[in-house]
Design a protein around this motif. Structure first.
Motif, short mmCIF file in Angstrom:
data_model
loop_
_atom_site.label_atom_id
_atom_site.label_comp_id
_atom_site.label_asym_id
_atom_site.label_seq_id
_atom_site.Cartn_x
_atom_site.Cartn_y
_atom_site.Cartn_z
N ALA A 149 0.82 -1.21 0.00
CA ALA A 149 0.00 0.00 0.00
C ALA A 149 0.86 1.27 0.00
O ALA A 149 0.53 2.25 -0.65
N GLU A 183 -10.49 -9.94 -7.43
CA GLU A 183 -9.90 -9.55 -8.72
C GLU A 183 -8.49 -10.10 -8.89
O GLU A 183 -8.04 -10.32 -10.02
N ARG A 201 -8.86 -1.93 -2.27
CA ARG A 201 -9.24 -0.66 -2.91
C ARG A 201 -8.82 -0.64 -4.38
O ARG A 201 -9.65 -0.64 -5.26
N THR A 202 -7.49 -0.64 -4.62
CA THR A 202 -7.01 -0.59 -6.01
C THR A 202 -7.41 -1.88 -6.73
O THR A 202 -7.86 -1.85 -7.88
N ILE A 203 -7.22 -3.00 -6.06
CA ILE A 203 -7.58 -4.31 -6.60
C ILE A 203 -8.18 -5.10 -5.43
O ILE A 203 -7.62 -5.07 -4.34
N THR A 204 -9.30 -5.78 -5.65
CA THR A 204 -9.83 -6.59 -4.54
C THR A 204 -9.19 -7.97 -4.58
O THR A 204 -8.58 -8.37 -5.58
N ASP A 230 2.39 1.30 -3.84
CA ASP A 230 1.27 2.21 -4.13
C ASP A 230 0.00 1.46 -4.52
O ASP A 230 -0.79 1.96 -5.33
N LEU A 284 -9.85 -2.99 5.95
CA LEU A 284 -10.06 -2.82 4.51
C LEU A 284 -10.33 -4.11 3.76
O LEU A 284 -11.24 -4.20 2.94
N VAL A 290 -3.27 -0.62 -2.91
CA VAL A 290 -4.00 -1.05 -1.72
C VAL A 290 -4.96 -2.16 -2.11
O VAL A 290 -5.92 -1.93 -2.85
#
Ligand SMILES: Cc1cc2nc3c(=O)[nH]c(=O)nc-3n(C[C@H](O)[C@H](O)[C@H](O)COP(=O)(O)OP(=O)(O)OC[C@H]3O[C@@H](n4cnc5c(N)ncnc54)[C@H](O)[C@@H]3O)c2cc1C
Ligand SMILES: Cc1cc2nc3c(=O)[nH]c(=O)nc-3n(C[C@H](O)[C@H](O)[C@H](O)COP(=O)(O)OP(=O)(O)OC[C@H]3O[C@@H](n4cnc5c(N)ncnc54)[C@H](O)[C@@H]3O)c2cc1C
Ligand code: SF4
Ligand code: SF4
Ligand code: FES
Lengths: 289, 475
Positions: B178, B228, B222-225, B217, B409, B219
């Motif tokens: 992250a 996914e 958030r950026t990728i679950t 960079d 998260l 998370v």
């Protein structure tokens, strides 16, 4: 490294950037933000994702130059890069069909209000936007706001354009006219958000504000972004940034945001001094050629 | 090798590392311990009795073959000593520095019954540094590529050790982090003066050379679950080593005054963002020079924060801890170092309220004295307030270091992963499997805030189980 593909000033000191960040572009929802760090020595600062384009794999941010980092960012052009861009962070706006929704943006706050106004429209609301600034040349996103509004108002503090007065006065006027308003979203300077909260409080209108505390990681790890909501501490980067305006302790937020004012002012002065020196050196060079 | 009788060995005094002098080091961020010379290490190694029943090994959470590596040091074969350690511990330069040895390997060392134990941690650190300084870090042999892809989430010790083993077995490993910098608590929490960041960077470079890919960079959640990672990014398994990064606060009035920090924020600003070098670096921290700084808590985090405050120029840097000194959970060495550096200890003291001025800046804390009562569930004597003992202490900056909960998260975005009441991820203790197929977890996110070596051990255990899962496809 994240590449800037487009950069243009919208108003003095307010610049719009399109940045290549395909993973973020695909995921982001209204109300979310990124944290950026310009370079190796840079600070991590949060900026709202104003828009995104999935085909191009880009996100849009709109930045007001107020301190060292935002001014250094606004000195960048298309083709330049940003070292770190993380996101999308924050809890997305909780959008539903409220009925009549008013989206209020003050100053650069309009950039943050815009994506949520789009989402409110898509959810089937009757959308009223109030887009305010100090004077005409500081109004941003006028066309964009209009395109998602059923009713769009501009206010300027000096009366140089649109309604002469504060956004709160326009809101009050609508309420005095007996307009039924079901939801208000207000984003802008802390005094503005706090004033909007006082206008809607007697009417019991659900009112949300997007808070801008100082952040570091943006993932819930440091607690630096905590804000007081309903007497409880909340971490704006994970529990927010949008909160119920009627429960927010705005004074605490304003005081906490001044934590580093003195040193940051000094850093900005030093930075601007450097910029001037660099420019002077540049012009000397060209003169000597 | 010298032939010594056990009696002669026992007569050798434990070798203490060379250190920076306290009144010098409390003004800089350079490492406090300067380590052993080769001669000191060899002499220290001679203190080991080479026991038939080496209890030290059981005391080490990852069962390093201590007896075997120590004798190699005595023989002067340092690279062989490193090789032996690395069979069980991928990050010896780090563990040698931060392990609470006195409660682990050294506590149960046979020599400890009669005097000071063999300095196992110092020896481990010595050989790891020796290897690094020789510039010839051994990259373990890699198995042939298997074509399997594993996502490791979090680049702390749990994630790094998991990635290390999986890469050795020929799998393609991608670590998602992250933050902008790799290493987890090792870089944002533990200060430079205890663990130079260069060491962490070199360990990570080693992993890069083994083909591990690092993506900062990003998370997860958030950026990728997590879903996914399987469906869109094509990973065969996921390891969650996301740590316990959600700072607890005391829950007393005044905690949101300007000048009250969580230890995570205070240390992150200084270590990760280099605020001590503001404005050369852009992130600020409140000026600590000649200020009164109080750190609430008694663990490693509290010691790191208070010693950092001292280095930033604090007039009074004090620990405020509600139990007695005996109960301080920090490593013994950190407490000793803190005292030498001029840190003050307010033990048996509990905060009641933070008090500020009209600008909401912290000025004072209201405290109360405690005494020890009956033992509680943890077996430690419970601190009980002494009636009428309230008093005020001037304070400009407060740092809360009372521990961390779990970051929600991943749990929020992956509801199939079972979470305990405390917010930690529930796993099978043998295989580190979570309740979601293909997803494993380990480290602080499973145990709550613990230690580097336990996180590493968990990462390795998970690596073994992940290897079994992806090679057999049996869950
Ligand atoms: C969720 C969120 C979304 C935001 N979205 C936008 C946006 O879309 N466009 C925009 O122009 N601005 C936005 N901001 C504000 C922006 O982050 C600050 O203006 C920026 O950090 C100032 O940095 P600086 O170095 O230029 O100024 P500084 O001189 O460092 O600071 C000026 C003031 O900015 C605030 N600030 C400083 N550091 C931080 C930090 N790390 N995080 C938050 N605030 C800080 C403080 O109040 C400070 O007094 C947002 C803030 C938050 C929290
Ligand atoms: C100040 C301090 C001092 C300490 N001192 C010692 C000591 O002396 N000795 C000792 O043994 N232990 C010590 N500890 C404890 C030790 O550091 C931890 O137990 C250990 O680091 C846990 O390792 P981990 O890999 O589980 O998690 P961490 O080290 O916490 O690493 C987790 C990583 O995951 C990242 N992450 C989190 N969420 C996400 C996400 N959603 N997506 C992507 N990345 C994510 C985080 O940014 C972080 O980098 C200390 C801890 C602190 C805070
Ligand atoms: S890893 Fe820690 S417990 Fe194990 S031998 Fe090394 S210092 Fe001792
Ligand atoms: S218990 Fe102590 S003396 Fe015995 S083998 Fe282990 S380190 Fe050596
Ligand atoms: S920015 Fe660190 S917890 Fe929100």
């Amino acid at each position: 490294m994240f590449k800037i593909v487009k950069a243009e000033f919208l108003a003095e000191n307010i610049k719009r950037f399109e940045i290549e960040a395909p993973r973020i572009a695909r995921k982001r929802k209204a109300g979310q933000f990124v944290i950026i760090r310009l370079d190796d020595h840079g600070e991590r600062i949060p900026l709202t994702i104003a828009d995104s384009n999935n085909d191009r794999g880009t996100i849009t941010i709109i930045v007001q130059g107020i301190g060292k980092t935002t001014k250094a960012l606004n000195a960048k052009e298309a083709g330049d890069t940003i070292l770190d861009v993380v996101g999308p962070l924050g809890d997305p706006s909780h959008i539903s069909n409220f009925g009549t929704a008013v989206s209020i943006g003050g100053g650069v706050g309009s950039a943050i209000a815009y994506p949520t106004a789009v989402a409110l429209k898509q959810a089937g609301n009757f959308v009223i936007t109030i887009n305010g600034a100090r004077s005409k040349d500081m109004i941003i996103l006028e066309e964009e706001m209009k395109s998602v509004s059923d009713e769009a108002y501009i206010t300027t503090d000096d009366g140089s354009y649109g309604f002469h007065g504060f956004v709160t006065q326009k809101l009050k006027e609508l309420l005095d006219q007996g307009r039924k308003i079901d939801f208000v979203l207000a984003i802008g300077p802390i005094p503005m958000m706090s004033a909007v909260a006082e206008v809607t409080r007697p009417y019991g209108i659900k009112t949300m504000v997007s808070l801008n505390p100082v952040m570091v990681d943006g993932t819930g790890m440091c607690g630096g972004c905590r804000v007081v909501v309903g007497g409880e501490s909340k971490f704006a980067c994970v529990d927010g940034p949008e909160f119920d305006a009627h429960l927010v302790d705005f004074k605490n937020l304003a005081d906490r945001n001044r934590t580093y004012s003195d040193v940051e002012k000094a850093a900005l002065t030093a930075y601007e001094h450097h910029c001037r020196l660099d420019k002077a050196a540049e012009s000397l060079k060209t003169e000597n050629q | 090798m010298q032939q010594l009788t056990p009696k002669e060995r026992m007569q050798i005094k434990r070798h203490h590392m060379i250190e920076q002098a306290p009144d010098v080091r409390n003004k800089n961020f350079k490492e406090v311990n300067l380590g052993y010379t080769a001669q000191m290490a060899q002499e220290e190694a001679l203190r080991c009795l080479q026991c038939k029943n080496p209890t030290c090994i059981e005391g080490c959470p990852v069962n390093i073959q201590i007896k075997d590596f120590v004798i190699k040091i005595a023989e002067g074969n340092f690279s062989e000593a490193v090789r032996i350690i690395k069979m069980d511990n991928a990050l010896p330069a780090i563990c040698g520095r931060v392990c609470p040895q006195e409660e682990q390997c050294e506590q149960v060392c046979v020599v400890a019954k009669r005097g000071e134990p063999v300095a196992i941690g110092n020896l481990e650190r010595f050989v790891a540094d020796f290897e690094r300084n020789s510039g010839q870090i051994q990259i373990p042999a890699l198995a042939a590529p298997t074509g399997k892809k594993i996502a490791v989430v979090g680049s702390g010790p749990a994630g790094l050790s998991c990635a290390n083993d999986l890469a050795q077995w020929g799998h393609q490993v991608t670590v998602f982090e992250a933050l902008h910098e790799l290493g987890g608590v090792l870089v944002y929490g533990i200060p430079e003066f205890r663990l130079p960041k260069e060491i962490v960077r070199q360990e990570i470079d080693g992993l890069k050379k083994m083909g591990v890919e690092f993506i900062p960079d990003t998370v997860i959640g958030r950026t990728i679950t997590v879903d996914e990672l399987f469906e869109e990014e094509g990973f065969d398994a996921v390891f969650l080593g996301v740590g316990a990064g959600l700072p607890w606060f005391l829950g007393i009035p005044g905690e949101n005054l300007v000048g009250v920090y969580s230890a995570n924020e205070f240390l992150t600003r200084v270590n990760l963002m280099k605020a001590y070098d503001f404005p050369n670096y852009d992130s600020p921290i409140l000026d600590c020079k000649d200020k009164n700084i109080g750190v609430f808590g008694g663990g490693n985090t509290a010691m790191d924060a208070v010693r950092t405050a001292k280095r930033l120029g604090a007039r009074h840097a004090s620990i405020i801890y509600r139990r007695s000194e005996k109960e301080l959970p920090a490593r013994a060495e950190e407490v000793k170092h803190a005292k030498e550096e001029g840190v003050e200890f307010n033990i048996l003291t509990n905060p009641l309220e933070f008090i500020g001025d009209e600008k909401q800046r912290l000025t004072k804390v209201k405290l109360m004295k405690m005494e020890l009562g009956e033992p509680d569930a943890s077996g430690r004597r419970r601190p009980v307030p002494i009636e009428g003992s309230e008093f005020l202490l001037d304070l400009d900056i407060a740092v809360i270091a009372i521990g961390n909960g779990s970051n929600p998260l991943i749990a929020q975005t992956t509801p199939e992963i079972e979470i305990s009441k405390r917010g930690t991820i529930v796993v099978d203790s043998e295989t580190m499997k979570t309740s979601k197929k293909g997803v494993f977890a380990g480290g602080d996110i499973v145990t709550g805030g613990a230690t580097v070596i336990l996180a590493m051990g968990a990462g390795r255990k998970a690596a073994r189980a992940i290897h079994d899962y992806i090679t057999t496809s049996q869950w």
